[in-house]
Scaffold this motif. Structure first.
Motif, short mmCIF file in Angstrom:
data_model
loop_
_atom_site.label_atom_id
_atom_site.label_comp_id
_atom_site.label_asym_id
_atom_site.label_seq_id
_atom_site.Cartn_x
_atom_site.Cartn_y
_atom_site.Cartn_z
N SER A 148 90.04 -47.97 105.41
CA SER A 148 90.96 -48.40 104.33
C SER A 148 91.61 -49.76 104.72
O SER A 148 90.66 -50.16 105.50
CB SER A 148 92.28 -47.61 105.07
OG SER A 148 92.29 -48.43 105.90
N HIS A 149 91.73 -50.54 103.38
CA HIS A 149 92.35 -51.80 103.23
C HIS A 149 92.90 -52.24 104.78
O HIS A 149 92.81 -52.75 105.53
CB HIS A 149 92.85 -52.18 101.93
CG HIS A 149 93.29 -54.05 101.98
ND1 HIS A 149 92.52 -54.74 100.93
CD2 HIS A 149 94.23 -54.63 102.91
CE1 HIS A 149 92.47 -56.07 101.42
NE2 HIS A 149 94.03 -55.66 102.00
N VAL A 177 84.56 -51.08 103.86
CA VAL A 177 85.73 -51.20 103.29
C VAL A 177 85.11 -51.43 102.12
O VAL A 177 86.60 -50.86 101.14
CB VAL A 177 86.72 -52.43 103.79
CG1 VAL A 177 86.70 -53.72 103.06
CG2 VAL A 177 88.20 -52.27 102.96
N SER A 229 84.51 -49.61 96.81
CA SER A 229 85.16 -48.66 96.85
C SER A 229 85.35 -47.53 96.99
O SER A 229 85.79 -46.32 97.50
CB SER A 229 86.08 -49.40 98.05
OG SER A 229 87.85 -49.47 96.62
N GLN A 274 98.14 -61.74 103.79
CA GLN A 274 97.70 -60.62 103.33
C GLN A 274 98.49 -60.78 101.99
O GLN A 274 98.48 -60.41 101.48
CB GLN A 274 96.85 -59.23 103.56
CG GLN A 274 95.63 -59.57 104.46
CD GLN A 274 94.66 -59.42 102.99
OE1 GLN A 274 94.61 -58.27 102.30
NE2 GLN A 274 93.91 -59.87 103.21
N THR A 299 88.75 -52.97 97.35
CA THR A 299 88.73 -52.62 99.16
C THR A 299 89.78 -51.12 98.09
O THR A 299 90.27 -51.55 96.20
CB THR A 299 90.12 -53.16 99.77
OG1 THR A 299 91.47 -53.04 98.99
CG2 THR A 299 89.08 -54.19 99.98
N TRP A 301 91.12 -52.74 107.78
CA TRP A 301 89.68 -53.89 107.49
C TRP A 301 90.74 -55.23 108.04
O TRP A 301 90.04 -55.38 108.65
CB TRP A 301 89.47 -53.74 106.12
CG TRP A 301 88.49 -55.36 106.15
CD1 TRP A 301 87.63 -55.90 106.46
CD2 TRP A 301 89.57 -56.80 104.48
NE1 TRP A 301 87.26 -57.66 105.60
CE2 TRP A 301 88.81 -57.51 105.14
CE3 TRP A 301 90.92 -56.71 104.16
CZ2 TRP A 301 88.57 -58.83 104.50
CZ3 TRP A 301 90.29 -57.41 102.75
CH2 TRP A 301 89.98 -58.98 103.72
#
Length: 208
Positions: free
Chosen positions: A58-59, A52, A142, A88, A119, A62
């Motif tokens: 992608s975030h 990531v 990234s 998150q 990310t 992940w």
């Protein structure tokens, strides 16, 4: 032989400009019956993190992989997803002393870049934290496809800053990143807190 004085600054994001309140993760872990520290432990496993921060996943992918890994201990996939999503939502906090320092050195003519293993959520995080326009360049692993402490990462950062490595001062809270920067020819300082700002001011060519 004395080094040239730095004319550009490259600062790490997490642990320097952005800080995290550990009670947020521990609160989520308690709420969902997870063992203490497991969210960070699972999320930061290098085999999961490396794709990531180099832009290969992608975030969002992940986050899904973290939830999948926690499904059993959280009591099922739905509870695991809810726990990870709640965790998150917290995007950290800007260290006001570091931000003031960044503004101060930029006002003195020093270019400042953000040098981070991040990310594809980085731009959104910078916007949410009010940091758009506070930095001259943003060097996101990234986007580059290569991460700290690789020499290629620091070469790209110096190119973005339009400054030769010998004139760039890098600040990070991780020893491995500091060592990588020095191997790439940059000056580097391991961040231990706001007590370091006096040294950093002296190391930069502000006001002259």
């Amino acid at each position: 032989m004395a080094r040239e004085r730095a004319t550009a600054l490259l600062v790490d994001f997490d642990g320097v400009l952005r800080r995290w309140d550990p009670s947020v993760a521990s609160g989520v872990e308690r709420e969902y019956g997870l063992s203490e520290g497991v969210l960070t432990e699972i999320a930061m496993q290098w085999g999961r993190l490396q794709p990531v921060v180099t832009g290969r996943v992608s975030h969002a992918d992940w986050v899904t992989s973290v939830a999948d890994a926690l499904a059993d201990s959280a009591g099922g996939p739905e509870r695991a997803r809810a726990a990870v999503e709640q965790w998150q939502r917290y995007r950290g906090e800007v260290d006001p002393e570091v931000l003031d320092f960044v503004r101060e050195v930029r006002a003195g003519g020093v270019r400042v870049g953000l040098g981070t293993n991040a990310t594809d959520l980085l731009d959104a995080d910078l916007a949410a934290l009010g940091l758009v326009g506070e930095l001259d360049v943003v060097v996101n692993s990234s986007v580059l496809g290569v991460h700290k402490p690789a020499k290629e990462y620091f070469q790209a950062a110096c190119e973005a800053l339009a400054t030769p490595p010998a004139r760039v001062l890098f600040v990070d809270d991780e020893d491995w990143a500091v060592r990588g920067a020095r191997a790439a020819g940059l000056s580097a300082h391991r961040w231990s807190g706001s007590g370091d700002l006096r040294y950093l001011r002296a190391a930069l060519a502000t006001g002259g």
